[in-house]
Design a protein around this motif. Structure first.
Motif, PDB file in Angstrom:
ATOM      1  N   UNK A 123       1.089  -1.086  -0.068  1.00  0.00           N
ATOM      2  CA  UNK A 123      -0.015   0.226  -0.166  1.00  0.00           C
ATOM      3  C   UNK A 123       1.270   1.056   0.106  1.00  0.00           C
ATOM      4  N   UNK A 124       0.050   2.264  -0.648  1.00  0.00           N
ATOM      5  CA  UNK A 124       0.483   3.371  -0.974  1.00  0.00           C
ATOM      6  C   UNK A 124       1.561   4.766   0.851  1.00  0.00           C
ATOM      7  N   UNK A 125       2.780   5.094   0.578  1.00  0.00           N
ATOM      8  CA  UNK A 125       3.397   6.105   2.004  1.00  0.00           C
ATOM      9  C   UNK A 125       2.003   6.396   2.299  1.00  0.00           C
ATOM     10  N   UNK A 126       1.403   7.015   3.238  1.00  0.00           N
ATOM     11  CA  UNK A 126       0.768   8.085   3.616  1.00  0.00           C
ATOM     12  C   UNK A 126       0.917   9.216   4.509  1.00  0.00           C
ATOM     13  N   UNK A 127       0.501  10.084   5.092  1.00  0.00           N
ATOM     14  CA  UNK A 127       1.107  11.084   6.298  1.00  0.00           C
ATOM     15  C   UNK A 127       0.558  10.250   7.361  1.00  0.00           C
ATOM     16  N   UNK A 131       5.129   4.804   7.512  1.00  0.00           N
ATOM     17  CA  UNK A 131       5.758   3.484   8.189  1.00  0.00           C
ATOM     18  C   UNK A 131       7.188   3.649   7.096  1.00  0.00           C
ATOM     19  N   UNK A 132       8.450   3.103   7.001  1.00  0.00           N
ATOM     20  CA  UNK A 132       9.259   3.029   5.913  1.00  0.00           C
ATOM     21  C   UNK A 132       8.766   2.630   4.875  1.00  0.00           C
ATOM     22  N   UNK A 133      10.198   2.278   4.228  1.00  0.00           N
ATOM     23  CA  UNK A 133       9.811   1.433   2.772  1.00  0.00           C
ATOM     24  C   UNK A 133      10.592  -0.499   3.503  1.00  0.00           C
ATOM     25  N   UNK A 134      11.520   0.146   4.620  1.00  0.00           N
ATOM     26  CA  UNK A 134      11.616  -1.004   4.666  1.00  0.00           C
ATOM     27  C   UNK A 134      10.090  -1.606   5.227  1.00  0.00           C
ATOM     28  N   UNK A 135       9.915  -1.189   6.140  1.00  0.00           N
ATOM     29  CA  UNK A 135       9.086  -1.260   7.443  1.00  0.00           C
ATOM     30  C   UNK A 135       8.164  -2.409   6.669  1.00  0.00           C
ATOM     31  N   UNK A 136       7.710  -0.985   5.721  1.00  0.00           N
ATOM     32  CA  UNK A 136       6.576  -2.247   4.591  1.00  0.00           C
ATOM     33  C   UNK A 136       6.518  -3.340   3.952  1.00  0.00           C
ATOM     34  N   UNK A 151      19.937  -1.159   1.419  1.00  0.00           N
ATOM     35  CA  UNK A 151      20.443  -1.061   1.086  1.00  0.00           C
ATOM     36  C   UNK A 151      19.650  -1.820  -0.784  1.00  0.00           C
ATOM     37  N   UNK A 152      18.947  -2.671   0.200  1.00  0.00           N
ATOM     38  CA  UNK A 152      18.240  -3.341  -1.869  1.00  0.00           C
ATOM     39  C   UNK A 152      17.162  -2.964  -1.891  1.00  0.00           C
ATOM     40  N   UNK A 153      17.079  -1.364  -1.562  1.00  0.00           N
ATOM     41  CA  UNK A 153      15.864  -0.765  -1.434  1.00  0.00           C
ATOM     42  C   UNK A 153      16.031   0.358  -2.482  1.00  0.00           C
ATOM     43  N   UNK A 154      17.322   0.365  -3.150  1.00  0.00           N
ATOM     44  CA  UNK A 154      17.663   1.558  -3.081  1.00  0.00           C
ATOM     45  C   UNK A 154      16.913   2.063  -4.617  1.00  0.00           C
ATOM     46  N   UNK A 156      14.115   1.837  -5.995  1.00  0.00           N
ATOM     47  CA  UNK A 156      12.417   1.743  -5.161  1.00  0.00           C
ATOM     48  C   UNK A 156      11.988   3.088  -4.663  1.00  0.00           C
ATOM     49  N   UNK A 157      13.459   4.084  -5.192  1.00  0.00           N
ATOM     50  CA  UNK A 157      13.598   5.251  -3.993  1.00  0.00           C
ATOM     51  C   UNK A 157      11.881   6.221  -3.856  1.00  0.00           C
ATOM     52  N   UNK A 158      11.570   6.429  -5.281  1.00  0.00           N
ATOM     53  CA  UNK A 158      10.008   7.004  -5.693  1.00  0.00           C
ATOM     54  C   UNK A 158       9.135   6.698  -4.735  1.00  0.00           C
ATOM     55  N   UNK A 159       8.965   5.135  -4.501  1.00  0.00           N
ATOM     56  CA  UNK A 159       8.418   4.265  -4.552  1.00  0.00           C
ATOM     57  C   UNK A 159       6.631   5.013  -4.663  1.00  0.00           C
ATOM     58  N   UNK A 160       5.568   4.314  -5.064  1.00  0.00           N
ATOM     59  CA  UNK A 160       4.224   5.022  -5.486  1.00  0.00           C
ATOM     60  C   UNK A 160       3.264   4.350  -5.401  1.00  0.00           C
ATOM     61  N   UNK A 161       3.500   2.574  -4.237  1.00  0.00           N
ATOM     62  CA  UNK A 161       2.792   2.059  -4.583  1.00  0.00           C
ATOM     63  C   UNK A 161       2.021   1.414  -4.766  1.00  0.00           C
ATOM     64  N   UNK A 162       3.144   0.921  -6.169  1.00  0.00           N
ATOM     65  CA  UNK A 162       2.513   0.423  -7.006  1.00  0.00           C
ATOM     66  C   UNK A 162       3.428  -0.690  -6.688  1.00  0.00           C
TER      67      UNK A 162
END
Ligand code: FES
Length: 594
Positions: A123-127, A131-136, A151-154, A156-162
């Motif tokens: 799911x998309x990270x919202x206000x 939570x961090x992408x790592x936690x997601x 380091x493995x998330x490099x 997908x830094x502009x992750x938008x829920x896709x």
């Protein structure tokens, strides 16, 4: 110094190099793959190119090795220096892509690849849910956060829920890729031989081989056997030079294989390498000092697993490099691969495995224990040190036989005869020995009543056996070639004899004999028995097993359960050093005879 322009035909590739450069420098700059069988030493004469325009005068080496052909513009790429704009025709470009015989070995393979991919929708990270992408990702995978390195998330830094694709290595997250990449998942198996290297790209989804690339080991220019490589490594920057040259060549092979098969390097996540101890330590940039003196101890033992980034290998930087375990002394990962592929470590009965290569390896045993040794056969079986020796490629004599008093042969691809590969060399020497033109000590017999006597010619104060005497530049076999062959086959035979003795086994009780290595699959078994390379085992017990070093790396890519087998092989195998046995020299000398 002024630059000159060089055009390579037939591709019409153009490069600029400083005037006075060797032709090989221009070829290297063009990116064209070109083989240098003797490592630029100017002794094999196999790097001939035809200079159509701008040919410099031939030097003495070229006149000697190319003969009349120099008049038509032929020069040696490793010798000739060009001083003006030139056009050069490259006829001898080697076919570097090969389909190899893995389908049989991989038949019935258990499909548990170490690398897997899974598509997830997070799911998309919202206000409201900051939570961090790592936690997601950790939450989505149902694993602790420590299992997901940031380091493995490099990617997908502009992750938008896709949708994202998670790559796993033995169940642990290894990388996260943007979008759905689940259909692109590849691994590489690599056989790092002293003389020849083979790379196979494997599709881990379809469980099938995509492409194989074969190349000579570029370290040959520093010596054609492991002892000369060790010597070279002991010089100031010797190890670094050997390491760099091999890593660069491996990367070129990977880039080329990826390009030809239309895949992206970053979709390759595992690279499994198998080779002898010296080759593996050089690949890992580990000093060889302890292998240069008794008791020839390796620096490493057991498998090595490091990141591709650290190893400098052109696959996904988070990818895993796995190096097969060294078993002891010069007995390295390729021997572990021989045992793994043939299953000697699980067998009830006694089995013998022989890997015929520049560094020959021999193992004997069963599920209760295995003894292994290496034996320095030299490169003759792979075409090295043989005047017209070559790898098994187009134009190589692969089979040879005698029929109604005439010598017949078959070349790879049916092309005109260019030289001998290992199987052809065995056949030819067997035919000559049977005809009596070679005696049991390996000497040419000038006065024999052999039907082939007319093919024995005098050249440079010695006899040579000329295959096409009616031709000016015929391929021939020299007395020195026969000596090289004798030394190689004696090294293998004496290793077998001593191992059988140390194992306390009666040869009659050996239920299977696996013959591995490039030669093993194609050689005429009766001929190698007649020439004395093998004791008189019943032919039906001898099983040609192909390149088990490469096959084991592919098996390992496809089956994570083999880690247990590898641990078992390390535990069960005892390595002995043949040269330390007093009887070795005597057995070796006896084995030189036909
Ligand atoms: S003579 Fe040039 S590579 Fe051998």
């Amino acid at each position: 110094m002024k630059n000159i322009r060089v055009i390579f035909e037939p591709e019409k590739i153009q490069v600029e190099v400083p005037s006075g450069s060797k032709i090989i420098s221009a070829i290297e700059k063009s990116g064209i793959y070109f083989e240098l069988p003797c490592g630029e030493k100017g002794i094999c004469g196999k790097c001939g190119v035809k200079v159509i325009e701008g040919a410099p005068p031939p030097n003495e080496t070229e006149k000697k090795l190319l003969g009349e052909k120099v008049k038509d513009g032929w020069r040696l790429a490793c010798q000739s220096r060009i001083n003006r704009d030139s056009t050069i025709f490259l006829e001898n470009r080697a076919a570097s892509y090969h389909k190899i015989l893995t389908s049989k070995t991989l038949h019935g393979i258990l499909r548990k690849p170490q690398i897997k991919k899974k598509l997830i929708n997070v799911e998309k990270i919202t206000l409201e849910n900051p939570v961090s992408l790592q936690e997601h990702i950790a939450r989505h995978l149902g694993v602790g956060i420590e299992k997901v390195s940031p380091f493995i998330l490099k990617d997908v830094v502009d992750y938008n829920g896709a949708a994202e694709t998670v790559v796993f290595h033995n169940g642990d997250p290894l990388a996260v890729e943007k979008g759905d990449t689940t259909s692109h998942c590849y691994g590489i198996g690599f056989d790092l031989g002293t003389t020849t290297m083979v790379l196979t790209v494997f599709d881990l989804i379809e469980c099938k081989e995509l492409i194989s690339v074969v190349r000579p080991n570029p370290q040959i220019k520093f010596g054609d056997d492991i002892i000369s490589r060790i010597d070279f490594s002991l010089r100031d920057d010797g190890l670094e030079v050997l390491h760099r040259i091999i890593v660069d060549e491996i990367n070129r092979m990977i880039d080329e294989a990826a390009k030809v098969s239309g895949i992206e390097n970053h979709h390759i996540y595992q690279f499994v390498l198998s080779g002898n101890t010296v080759m593996e330590q050089i690949f890992l940039n580990l000093p060889l000092n302890s292998l240069s003196k008794i008791p020839f101890n390796p620096l490493m033992k057991g498998p090595v697993e490091i990141s591709a980034f650290r190893a400098g290998i052109h696959i996904n930087p988070e990818g895993i490099i796995f190096v097969f375990p060294v078993l002891g002394g010069f007995v390295g990962g390729d021997t572990a691969g021989l045992i793994l592929t043939t299953g000697i470590h699980k067998s009830e009965g006694i089995q013998l495995g022989i890997d015929i290569g520049t560094n020959g390896e021999i193992v004997i045993g069963n599920k209760n224990g295995i003894i292994a040794a290496s034996t320095a056969a030299g490169p003759a079986f792979e075409g090295g040190r043989i005047t017209f020796g070559m790898r098994a490629q187009t134009g190589a004599l692969e089979r040879c036989w005698c029929e109604e008093g005439e010598i017949h042969w078959q070349t790879i691809g049916g092309n005109s005869l260019k030289g001998f590969c290992g199987s052809g060399l065995v056949d030819l020497i067997a035919v000559l020995r049977r005809s009596g033109i070679i005696d049991e000590a390996g000497r040419f017999q000038e006065n024999s009543d052999s039907v082939f006597s007319h093919m024995l010619k005098n050249k440079n104060n010695g006899f040579v056996f000329v295959l096409e005497p009616e031709k000016n530049n015929s391929v021939y076999l020299t007395q020195k070639d026969i000596r090289e062959f004798q030394a190689a086959k004696a090294a293998i035979r004496s290793g077998i004899e001593i191992l059988i003795k140390k194992a306390g086994v009666d040869p009659k009780d050996i239920e299977k004999i696996y013959l591995a290595g490039a030669l093993g699959n194609f050689v005429n078994i009766e001929n190698i028995k007649n020439l004395g390379m093998l004791p008189g085992f019943p032919t039906e017990r001898i099983i040609p097993s192909g390149n088990t070093s490469l096959a084991s790396s592919l098996l390992f890519l496809c089956n994570s359960e083999l880690r247990k087998d590898i641990a078992e092989i390390i535990k069960k195998t005892r390595v002995i050093e043949l040269s330390l046995y007093p009887e070795f020299q005597e057995v070796f000398t006896d084995s030189l005879f036909f």
